[in-house]
Design a protein around this motif. Structure first.
Motif, mmCIF file in Angstrom:
data_model
loop_
_atom_site.group_PDB
_atom_site.id
_atom_site.type_symbol
_atom_site.label_atom_id
_atom_site.label_comp_id
_atom_site.label_asym_id
_atom_site.label_seq_id
_atom_site.Cartn_x
_atom_site.Cartn_y
_atom_site.Cartn_z
ATOM 1 N N VAL A 85 0.847 -1.181 0.000
ATOM 2 C CA VAL A 85 0.000 0.000 0.000
ATOM 3 C C VAL A 85 0.883 1.233 0.000
ATOM 4 O O VAL A 85 1.895 1.292 0.709
ATOM 5 C CB VAL A 85 -0.979 0.034 1.200
ATOM 6 C CG1 VAL A 85 -0.243 -0.011 2.527
ATOM 7 C CG2 VAL A 85 -1.888 1.260 1.127
ATOM 8 N N VAL A 86 0.518 2.205 -0.821
ATOM 9 C CA VAL A 86 1.194 3.498 -0.858
ATOM 10 C C VAL A 86 0.227 4.527 -0.295
ATOM 11 O O VAL A 86 -0.836 4.774 -0.870
ATOM 12 C CB VAL A 86 1.614 3.880 -2.288
ATOM 13 C CG1 VAL A 86 2.256 5.267 -2.285
ATOM 14 C CG2 VAL A 86 2.563 2.850 -2.872
ATOM 15 N N ASN A 87 0.585 5.108 0.824
ATOM 16 C CA ASN A 87 -0.261 6.097 1.473
ATOM 17 C C ASN A 87 0.078 7.487 0.937
ATOM 18 O O ASN A 87 1.162 8.014 1.189
ATOM 19 C CB ASN A 87 -0.064 6.044 2.987
ATOM 20 C CG ASN A 87 -0.926 7.055 3.723
ATOM 21 O OD1 ASN A 87 -1.831 7.653 3.147
ATOM 22 N ND2 ASN A 87 -0.658 7.242 5.002
ATOM 23 N N CYS A 88 -0.862 8.076 0.201
ATOM 24 C CA CYS A 88 -0.682 9.411 -0.374
ATOM 25 C C CYS A 88 -1.595 10.434 0.281
ATOM 26 O O CYS A 88 -1.740 11.552 -0.238
ATOM 27 C CB CYS A 88 -0.961 9.384 -1.875
ATOM 28 S SG CYS A 88 0.132 8.321 -2.835
ATOM 29 N N GLY A 93 0.008 12.614 9.892
ATOM 30 C CA GLY A 93 -0.080 12.365 11.323
ATOM 31 C C GLY A 93 -1.352 11.648 11.703
ATOM 32 O O GLY A 93 -1.407 10.938 12.710
ATOM 33 N N GLU A 94 -2.381 11.786 10.872
ATOM 34 C CA GLU A 94 -3.650 11.105 11.103
ATOM 35 C C GLU A 94 -3.745 9.798 10.313
ATOM 36 O O GLU A 94 -4.234 8.792 10.825
ATOM 37 C CB GLU A 94 -4.807 12.025 10.715
ATOM 38 C CG GLU A 94 -4.877 13.304 11.526
ATOM 39 C CD GLU A 94 -5.971 14.235 11.042
ATOM 40 O OE1 GLU A 94 -6.762 13.823 10.170
ATOM 41 O OE2 GLU A 94 -6.026 15.389 11.521
ATOM 42 N N THR A 95 -3.261 9.807 9.075
ATOM 43 C CA THR A 95 -3.469 8.623 8.230
ATOM 44 C C THR A 95 -2.421 7.538 8.419
ATOM 45 O O THR A 95 -2.734 6.346 8.323
ATOM 46 C CB THR A 95 -3.513 9.020 6.748
ATOM 47 O OG1 THR A 95 -2.238 9.577 6.358
ATOM 48 C CG2 THR A 95 -4.610 10.030 6.483
ATOM 49 N N ALA A 96 -1.153 7.917 8.679
ATOM 50 C CA ALA A 96 -0.097 6.909 8.736
ATOM 51 C C ALA A 96 -0.329 5.846 9.810
ATOM 52 O O ALA A 96 -0.213 4.645 9.519
ATOM 53 C CB ALA A 96 1.265 7.580 8.918
ATOM 54 N N TYR A 110 4.184 -1.456 3.353
ATOM 55 C CA TYR A 110 3.679 -0.082 3.486
ATOM 56 C C TYR A 110 4.727 0.925 3.065
ATOM 57 O O TYR A 110 5.882 0.878 3.499
ATOM 58 C CB TYR A 110 3.291 0.189 4.944
ATOM 59 C CG TYR A 110 2.928 1.637 5.231
ATOM 60 C CD1 TYR A 110 1.618 2.079 5.098
ATOM 61 C CD2 TYR A 110 3.902 2.549 5.627
ATOM 62 C CE1 TYR A 110 1.282 3.404 5.367
ATOM 63 C CE2 TYR A 110 3.579 3.878 5.891
ATOM 64 C CZ TYR A 110 2.271 4.301 5.759
ATOM 65 O OH TYR A 110 1.951 5.618 6.009
ATOM 66 N N LEU A 111 4.330 1.851 2.192
ATOM 67 C CA LEU A 111 5.130 3.018 1.831
ATOM 68 C C LEU A 111 4.270 4.254 2.021
ATOM 69 O O LEU A 111 3.050 4.194 1.833
ATOM 70 C CB LEU A 111 5.577 2.964 0.365
ATOM 71 C CG LEU A 111 6.454 1.811 -0.101
ATOM 72 C CD1 LEU A 111 6.642 1.882 -1.611
ATOM 73 C CD2 LEU A 111 7.803 1.855 0.583
ATOM 74 N N ASP A 112 4.892 5.371 2.359
ATOM 75 C CA ASP A 112 4.136 6.617 2.296
ATOM 76 C C ASP A 112 5.002 7.710 1.709
ATOM 77 O O ASP A 112 6.212 7.527 1.482
ATOM 78 C CB ASP A 112 3.530 7.015 3.650
ATOM 79 C CG ASP A 112 4.531 7.450 4.705
ATOM 80 O OD1 ASP A 112 5.515 8.131 4.356
ATOM 81 O OD2 ASP A 112 4.339 7.119 5.896
ATOM 82 N N VAL A 145 8.223 1.721 4.938
ATOM 83 C CA VAL A 145 9.147 2.734 4.443
ATOM 84 C C VAL A 145 8.450 4.086 4.398
ATOM 85 O O VAL A 145 7.684 4.360 3.477
ATOM 86 C CB VAL A 145 9.686 2.388 3.037
ATOM 87 C CG1 VAL A 145 10.785 3.370 2.644
ATOM 88 C CG2 VAL A 145 10.202 0.965 2.988
ATOM 89 N N PRO A 146 8.654 4.930 5.387
ATOM 90 C CA PRO A 146 8.051 6.267 5.348
ATOM 91 C C PRO A 146 8.870 7.215 4.482
ATOM 92 O O PRO A 146 10.051 6.986 4.229
ATOM 93 C CB PRO A 146 8.092 6.702 6.818
ATOM 94 C CG PRO A 146 9.306 6.016 7.356
ATOM 95 C CD PRO A 146 9.396 4.688 6.632
ATOM 96 N N SER A 147 8.218 8.271 4.010
ATOM 97 C CA SER A 147 8.883 9.382 3.322
ATOM 98 C C SER A 147 9.632 8.955 2.067
ATOM 99 O O SER A 147 10.756 9.394 1.807
ATOM 100 C CB SER A 147 9.845 10.098 4.283
ATOM 101 O OG SER A 147 9.137 10.620 5.389
ATOM 102 N N MET A 148 9.016 8.121 1.248
ATOM 103 C CA MET A 148 9.601 7.742 -0.024
ATOM 104 C C MET A 148 9.084 8.718 -1.084
ATOM 105 O O MET A 148 8.181 8.413 -1.858
ATOM 106 C CB MET A 148 9.227 6.297 -0.373
ATOM 107 C CG MET A 148 9.893 5.780 -1.642
ATOM 108 S SD MET A 148 11.676 5.925 -1.659
ATOM 109 C CE MET A 148 12.139 4.770 -0.378
ATOM 110 N N ALA A 149 9.656 9.930 -1.082
ATOM 111 C CA ALA A 149 9.119 11.010 -1.890
ATOM 112 C C ALA A 149 10.215 12.024 -2.185
ATOM 113 O O ALA A 149 11.390 11.798 -1.875
ATOM 114 C CB ALA A 149 7.958 11.677 -1.147
ATOM 115 N N PHE A 150 9.823 13.143 -2.804
ATOM 116 C CA PHE A 150 10.799 14.206 -3.063
ATOM 117 C C PHE A 150 11.507 14.581 -1.768
ATOM 118 O O PHE A 150 12.735 14.610 -1.711
ATOM 119 C CB PHE A 150 10.087 15.424 -3.668
ATOM 120 C CG PHE A 150 10.983 16.620 -3.808
ATOM 121 C CD1 PHE A 150 11.848 16.723 -4.889
ATOM 122 C CD2 PHE A 150 10.979 17.636 -2.862
ATOM 123 C CE1 PHE A 150 12.704 17.828 -5.016
ATOM 124 C CE2 PHE A 150 11.819 18.736 -2.978
ATOM 125 C CZ PHE A 150 12.687 18.834 -4.063
#
Length: 398
Positions: A85-88, A93-96, A110-112, A145-150
């Motif tokens: 699942v990729v959390n976008c 703070g509420e969804t993770a 899990y990735l976000d 894996v949190p914060s897999m983004a810019f």
């Protein structure tokens, strides 16, 4: 545990199915489009039925599933056939917390894409430093894996490239230049949640500081097209947190030029506006990382367009590598920990070696590395085939 052999992560279905939570949001739409471009099966999810239904004609081969963090059973339904699942959906703070718990129940990776440093600190504290939760994640045989983004991944990767064969640095600086910043609603909510608190990394540890009116400023000499820019220090980018999990440095500093700060502070600044058919905005970014050790410096630079849109190929490539089993779990700061850091996922970028005839003279050296091809595949040069005007330079400074 220390001494245990590395093991390859296995997916539960091998169906390469990715659930995207918040799929109709600004970043979520880019992620859904990137999954479609790669031919990866997707489950598009979110709490708003009307907005979700609008994605149906755009992605007719994807399943749609209404789910909300207030209804755990709905999250279970959304993830029951997903491998990852990729959390976008912000504010994270509420969804993770809700999505991570749902991923654990579903045995789903899990990735976000959060850029919220405080949220990522909380995620690591809860799932990488709590013995009970570490066991819970390990028993579920998933990776988080949190914060897999810019923010969180790109700067982290560039820092790893800049360090090269160095095992540690005296200090690492990351400087971000944006020509503008038209924030999404999620970005504004994240700023409200942070409430002026600052995140710094000094003396080998992350600290959260209270709000202050005395924010340090400086000038940074960026490469083209930005040039000399006034920057603020103590920029609370999540890269400080992700870097601190695996890079050895006494100090990590972060800077942002002042132009985008004016946009963020202006309540009348509108959200991102598409400048082409892909939906990308015209926003230009440049990220430079400089590592120092003794009297030596090394740097890595990336340029491109649209900080929200570039998150999609970053997080989808990460998801693809998890699903393909193309990495090994080695933990983060604690051996055997089931959380992984970005460079562990993206590949080891190391083994720098000199080229014999640098094109701009003997005073400077261009570095190459066998791991560079991994970085190209993941984020940097591979994006050129997608029409992304992203260029990168790896070169130690004299």
């Amino acid at each position: 545990m220390a001494g245990e052999s590395e093991r390859v992560i296995m997916t539960k279905h091998r169906s390469r199915t990715v659930a995207v939570f918040g799929a109709y949001g600004h970043t979520g739409r880019f992620v859904a489009a990137e999954l479609h471009r790669r031919g990866m099966a997707a489950i598009l999810s979110g709490r708003d039925r009307v907005k979700l239904d609008l994605l149906g004609p755009v992605h007719p081969d994807s399943d749609l599933c209404v789910a909300s963090i207030e209804d755990p059973a709905s999250l279970d339904r959304a993830l029951q056939d997903a491998d990852i699942v990729v959390n976008c959906a912000g504010p994270f703070g509420e969804t993770a917390p809700a999505l991570i718990e749902a991923a654990l129940r579903a045995r789903c990776h899990y990735l976000d894409v959060t850029g919220e440093a405080l949220v990522t600190i909380e995620t690591f504290a809860r799932y990488a430093e709590s013995e009970l939760n570490v066991k819970h994640v390990r028993d579920a045989d998933i990776v988080l894996v949190p914060s897999m983004a810019f923010y969180g991944a790109l700067g982290d990767l560039l820092a790893t490239v800049a360090l090269g064969d160095w095992t540690e640095a005296d200090d690492i600086s990351i400087a971000v230049a944006l020509d503008s910043w038209k924030p999404t609603r999620g970005t504004r909510l994240a700023g409200e949640r942070r409430a002026g608190r600052r995140v710094i990394f000094e003396n080998g540890r992350v600290e959260v500081l209270p709000p202050s009116n005395q924010i340090p400023t400086a000038r940074w000499e960026f490469p083209s097209p930005f040039g000399s820019q006034e920057v603020i220090g103590e920029f609370p980018t999540v890269d400080l947190v992700t870097m601190s999990r695996h890079l050895r440095a006494t100090k990590i500093s972060a800077y942002l030029n002042v132009a985008p700060i004016r946009d963020l502070r202006d309540p009348n600044t509108l959200g991102p506006e598409p400048a082409d058919e892909s939906g990308r905005s015209a926003q230009i970014f440049l990220v430079e990382v400089v590592a120092r050790r003794d009297d030596k410096k090394r740097s890595a630079i990336a340029r491109g367009r649209d900080i929200y849109a570039i998150t999609a190929p970053i997080v989808v490539e990460a998801a693809a590598r998890i699903l393909d089993g193309n990495f090994k779990r080695t933990g983060t700061s604690h051996d055997g920990n089931p959380m992984i850091s970005q460079p562990q996922l993206l590949g080891e970028i190391k083994d720098f070696e000199d080229k014999s005839s640098p094109p701009w003279g003997a005073a400077k050296r261009r570095m190459s590395c066998r791991g560079l091809i991994v970085a190209r595949q993941l984020i940097l040069f591979s994006l050129g085939s997608m029409g992304w005007p992203l260029r990168s330079v790896w070169a130690p400074l004299p």
